[in-house]
Design a protein around this motif. Structure first.
Motif, PDB file in Angstrom:
ATOM      1  N   ASP A  17       0.851  -1.177   0.000  1.00  0.00           N
ATOM      2  CA  ASP A  17       0.000   0.000   0.000  1.00  0.00           C
ATOM      3  C   ASP A  17       0.899   1.243   0.000  1.00  0.00           C
ATOM      4  O   ASP A  17       1.927   1.270   0.691  1.00  0.00           O
ATOM      5  CB  ASP A  17      -0.875  -0.021   1.265  1.00  0.00           C
ATOM      6  CG  ASP A  17      -1.534   1.310   1.535  1.00  0.00           C
ATOM      7  OD1 ASP A  17      -0.990   2.072   2.368  1.00  0.00           O
ATOM      8  OD2 ASP A  17      -2.562   1.584   0.906  1.00  0.00           O
ATOM      9  N   LYS A  23      -8.435   6.590   5.496  1.00  0.00           N
ATOM     10  CA  LYS A  23      -7.680   5.766   4.552  1.00  0.00           C
ATOM     11  C   LYS A  23      -8.629   4.869   3.764  1.00  0.00           C
ATOM     12  O   LYS A  23      -9.714   4.554   4.258  1.00  0.00           O
ATOM     13  CB  LYS A  23      -6.672   4.906   5.312  1.00  0.00           C
ATOM     14  CG  LYS A  23      -5.649   5.702   6.106  1.00  0.00           C
ATOM     15  CD  LYS A  23      -4.701   4.773   6.854  1.00  0.00           C
ATOM     16  CE  LYS A  23      -3.687   5.559   7.680  1.00  0.00           C
ATOM     17  NZ  LYS A  23      -2.754   4.678   8.414  1.00  0.00           N
ATOM     18  N   PRO A  24      -8.232   4.475   2.539  1.00  0.00           N
ATOM     19  CA  PRO A  24      -7.007   4.831   1.819  1.00  0.00           C
ATOM     20  C   PRO A  24      -7.065   6.265   1.311  1.00  0.00           C
ATOM     21  O   PRO A  24      -8.122   6.766   0.954  1.00  0.00           O
ATOM     22  CB  PRO A  24      -6.981   3.829   0.667  1.00  0.00           C
ATOM     23  CG  PRO A  24      -8.413   3.506   0.418  1.00  0.00           C
ATOM     24  CD  PRO A  24      -9.073   3.534   1.763  1.00  0.00           C
TER      25      PRO A  24
END
Length: 356
Positions: free
Chosen positions: A17, A105-106
């Motif tokens: 990520d 998030k993301p």
């Protein structure tokens, strides 16, 4: 000579990520700062200095004109590692008065096919007190540092000036310059502060607190005429310079399947948009104030284009993710070659060449 293949490392990081990869990169930089022999070795390899590139601003020596843009080192944790990857100066932050987590998030995305990044971080940082503790550790570290400041997300627009006042008071004895950030697209209402009344008010307040050089960082999404008017207002109010530009919310720049309909785009997609606005500002303000260019700078040629348009310094961030520290070395070495090719003995002769 190569200490590691960044392209190999990038393949591993890009399996993670983006925010996780960013955190790991930060840990690597902290490790470098705790290992003086490694730091010295890396600095010797990546840090480029030449008499043709050295400049003095605010009484500080900038050994080369390529700096790290705000947003990577949000909490001032990697300052001492920056020379090891070639940067001539660094800009830390954006820092807010109180700690804040940022947006949900993301919030960080790679636009892989276009060497770009889209972020909706939202000024996630540990707050001004933590940043001060980091700066207080730098007793003998002789390196130019800018501090990028912004308001907390929960602070209403009507009280924004108070947040900036808190920050100017906190950092009035630290850093070499301060940047007013009212151009991030990721704090609701922040860009609404890009208006004449607020600019006049914030510089009047700031000048009553500190004599540090204060820069205004602007967004790339304004019409050139409006951007120039805003910059002129800032300079007349006491700004030491202008930084152009922040990330863009012009989502028509890409058809990438990875793009989102929120957050700011940086990297290669921003290059031309950032340059065109910077050029317009440079034509109007070169010789009247100091200019720093940032946004999609990915080569010595692009950096040189910004310099000839009026930039005394340039900044890199997103392209570092795709190219690694070799990019900074390539830009600086390339600038030396380009200066010689045009018959210049010093970078100051090239700055604003388009308008001389």
């Amino acid at each position: 000579m190569s200490f590691f293949s960044y392209q190999t490392l990038k393949k591993l990081l890009f399996k993670l990520d983006p925010e996780t990869a960013h955190t790991l990169a930060g840990l690597g930089l902290k490790a470098v700062s705790y290992c003086p022999p490694l730091q010295k070795c890396l600095t010797r390899h990546y840090f480029v200095t030449d008499t043709s590139l050295e400049q003095t601003f605010f009484g500080r020596s900038f050994k080369n004109p390529v700096g790290l843009g705000a947003g990577f080192d949000k909490n001032g944790q990697y300052i001492t590692a920056m020379p090891a990857i070639g940067f001539g100066f660094t800009e830390i932050g954006t820092v807010t008065p109180k700690p804040q987590d940022g947006n949900a998030k993301p919030r960080l995305f790679r636009l892989l096919d276009e060497n770009s990044i889209q972020n909706a971080m939202g000024f996630n940082n540990k707050g001004s007190h933590y940043m001060l503790q980091q700066l207080k550790k730098l007793y003998f570290f002789d390196y130019p540092i800018g501090i990028n400041i912004g308001k907390n997300k929960v602070t209403p627009e009507s009280e924004a000036l108070s947040d900036y006042e808190t920050l100017f008071k906190a950092f009035k004895h630290y850093g070499d310059y301060i940047v007013i950030n009212i151009s991030s697209p990721n704090t609701p209402g922040l860009r609404d502060l890009q208006n004449e009344n607020f600019i006049k008010a914030i510089f009047k307040m700031a000048k009553s607190i500190t004599d540090q050089p204060i820069f205004l960082k602007i967004a790339p999404d304004m019409e050139a005429e409006d951007a120039i008017a805003l910059c002129n207002t800032a300079v007349e109010a006491g700004a030491a310079g202008i930084i152009a530009t922040n990330t863009t919310i012009d989502y028509t720049l890409t058809d990438s399947p990875y793009k989102k309909d929120f957050g700011g785009i940086s990297g290669a997609l921003l290059t031309e948009k950032s340059y065109q606005l910077f050029r317009a500002i440079g034509k109007e303000l070169y010789g009247k104030t100091m200019l720093i260019s940032v946004g999609g700078i990915d080569s010595a040629e692009e950096a040189y284009r910004r310099i000839k348009a009026g930039a005394s310094l340039v900044q890199v961030y997103s392209m570092l993710v795709y190219r690694g520290p070799a990019l900074i070395k390539e830009i600086n070495e390339g600038l030396i070659v380009l200066l010689k090719k045009d018959g210049y003995t010093h970078i100051s002769e090239a700055i604003g060449a388009d308008w001389k």
